[in-house]
Design a protein around this motif. Structure first.
Motif, PDB file in Angstrom:
ATOM      1  N   THR A 185       0.829  -1.217   0.000  1.00 49.89           N
ATOM      2  CA  THR A 185       0.000   0.000   0.000  1.00 49.89           C
ATOM      3  C   THR A 185       0.856   1.257   0.000  1.00 49.89           C
ATOM      4  O   THR A 185       0.470   2.257  -0.585  1.00 49.89           O
ATOM      5  N   LYS A 186       2.020   1.215   0.623  1.00 48.10           N
ATOM      6  CA  LYS A 186       2.904   2.379   0.601  1.00 48.10           C
ATOM      7  C   LYS A 186       3.461   2.603  -0.801  1.00 48.10           C
ATOM      8  O   LYS A 186       3.654   3.739  -1.239  1.00 48.10           O
ATOM      9  N   LYS A 187       3.747   1.489  -1.526  1.00 53.57           N
ATOM     10  CA  LYS A 187       4.305   1.604  -2.877  1.00 53.57           C
ATOM     11  C   LYS A 187       3.268   2.121  -3.860  1.00 53.57           C
ATOM     12  O   LYS A 187       3.501   3.074  -4.594  1.00 53.57           O
ATOM     13  N   THR A 188       2.110   1.448  -3.904  1.00 51.05           N
ATOM     14  CA  THR A 188       1.110   1.755  -4.922  1.00 51.05           C
ATOM     15  C   THR A 188       0.136   2.835  -4.494  1.00 51.05           C
ATOM     16  O   THR A 188      -0.400   3.544  -5.339  1.00 51.05           O
ATOM     17  N   GLY A 189      -0.123   2.927  -3.210  1.00 56.71           N
ATOM     18  CA  GLY A 189      -1.084   3.910  -2.727  1.00 56.71           C
ATOM     19  C   GLY A 189      -2.505   3.395  -2.752  1.00 56.71           C
ATOM     20  O   GLY A 189      -3.436   4.073  -2.346  1.00 56.71           O
ATOM     21  N   LYS A 190      -2.693   2.192  -3.274  1.00 52.02           N
ATOM     22  CA  LYS A 190      -4.025   1.599  -3.342  1.00 52.02           C
ATOM     23  C   LYS A 190      -4.163   0.539  -2.253  1.00 52.02           C
ATOM     24  O   LYS A 190      -3.253  -0.253  -2.034  1.00 52.02           O
ATOM     25  N   VAL A 191      -5.304   0.540  -1.631  1.00 55.81           N
ATOM     26  CA  VAL A 191      -5.580  -0.464  -0.611  1.00 55.81           C
ATOM     27  C   VAL A 191      -6.205  -1.669  -1.292  1.00 55.81           C
ATOM     28  O   VAL A 191      -7.207  -1.538  -2.010  1.00 55.81           O
ATOM     29  N   LYS A 192      -5.614  -2.813  -1.092  1.00 54.59           N
ATOM     30  CA  LYS A 192      -6.127  -4.037  -1.697  1.00 54.59           C
ATOM     31  C   LYS A 192      -7.254  -4.560  -0.829  1.00 54.59           C
ATOM     32  O   LYS A 192      -7.122  -4.657   0.400  1.00 54.59           O
ATOM     33  N   LYS A 193      -8.389  -4.871  -1.470  1.00 52.66           N
ATOM     34  CA  LYS A 193      -9.535  -5.376  -0.723  1.00 52.66           C
ATOM     35  C   LYS A 193      -9.263  -6.801  -0.271  1.00 52.66           C
ATOM     36  O   LYS A 193      -8.677  -7.604  -0.998  1.00 52.66           O
ATOM     37  N   LYS A 194      -9.718  -7.074   0.941  1.00 53.15           N
ATOM     38  CA  LYS A 194      -9.563  -8.434   1.463  1.00 53.15           C
ATOM     39  C   LYS A 194     -10.665  -9.309   0.908  1.00 53.15           C
ATOM     40  O   LYS A 194     -11.802  -8.862   0.686  1.00 53.15           O
ATOM     41  N   LYS A 195     -10.339 -10.574   0.680  1.00 57.30           N
ATOM     42  CA  LYS A 195     -11.339 -11.511   0.236  1.00 57.30           C
ATOM     43  C   LYS A 195     -12.221 -11.873   1.418  1.00 57.30           C
ATOM     44  O   LYS A 195     -11.741 -12.099   2.508  1.00 57.30           O
ATOM     45  N   GLY A 196     -13.458 -11.926   1.189  1.00 59.58           N
ATOM     46  CA  GLY A 196     -14.382 -12.272   2.246  1.00 59.58           C
ATOM     47  C   GLY A 196     -15.778 -12.445   1.687  1.00 59.58           C
ATOM     48  O   GLY A 196     -15.994 -12.444   0.487  1.00 59.58           O
ATOM     49  N   ILE A 197     -16.709 -12.551   2.571  1.00 59.83           N
ATOM     50  CA  ILE A 197     -18.100 -12.743   2.157  1.00 59.83           C
ATOM     51  C   ILE A 197     -18.686 -11.377   1.811  1.00 59.83           C
ATOM     52  O   ILE A 197     -18.628 -10.436   2.589  1.00 59.83           O
ATOM     53  N   ALA A 198     -19.282 -11.311   0.630  1.00 58.44           N
ATOM     54  CA  ALA A 198     -19.917 -10.062   0.195  1.00 58.44           C
ATOM     55  C   ALA A 198     -21.370 -10.104   0.608  1.00 58.44           C
ATOM     56  O   ALA A 198     -22.117 -10.989   0.205  1.00 58.44           O
ATOM     57  N   TRP A 199     -21.809  -9.132   1.383  1.00 55.03           N
ATOM     58  CA  TRP A 199     -23.189  -9.101   1.843  1.00 55.03           C
ATOM     59  C   TRP A 199     -24.013  -8.256   0.957  1.00 55.03           C
ATOM     60  O   TRP A 199     -24.144  -7.312   0.582  1.00 55.03           O
TER      61      TRP A 199
END
Length: 127
Positions: free
Chosen positions: A113-127
């Motif tokens: 996140t420091k390199k790209t500046g984008k936060v990667k979404k965590k895999k999980g259950i989508a409600w």
């Protein structure tokens, strides 16, 4: 636990065994502490088993060894010199052996996140 017949019997037998062995045990303790003699420890039995060294000699040796170590080096531990203190990665991009997979994953996420500046979404259950 309940007071069953078996446990009562076992307790009774242990008490009898203690009574029977008490004089022998007391004699052994006295001999070990050398109370039955003039107060000095009898080291003849111990010398057969182990080497007996006076405490003064040991402390002097450790003091001399510590002084030698201080003279030789600056007293720092031998560590992996090529490991980044911030990321904990070594020159091959590996984390230390003591670090868990979960910790390594968190560190990697922070680094990305420091390199790209984008936060990667965590895999999980989508409600």
């Amino acid at each position: 636990m309940a007071k069953s017949l078996r446990s009562k019997w076992k307790r009774k037998m242990r008490a009898e065994k203690r009574k029977k062995n008490a004089p022998k045990e007391l004699a052994r303790l006295k001999q070990a502490l050398s109370l039955d003699k003039k107060g000095e420890a009898d080291m003849s039995d111990l010398q057969e088993i182990a080497t007996v060294v006076p405490a003064d000699k040991i402390t002097k040796q450790t003091d001399v060894e510590m002084a030698e170590q201080e003279e030789e080096g600056d007293g720092k531990m031998d560590m992996d010199k090529k490991r980044s203190k911030k990321t904990l990665l070594d020159e091959h991009g590996q984390y230390p052996a003591w670090m868990s997979q979960r910790q390594a994953k968190k560190m990697k996420a922070i680094r990305v996140t420091k390199k790209t500046g984008k936060v990667k979404k965590k895999k999980g259950i989508a409600w």
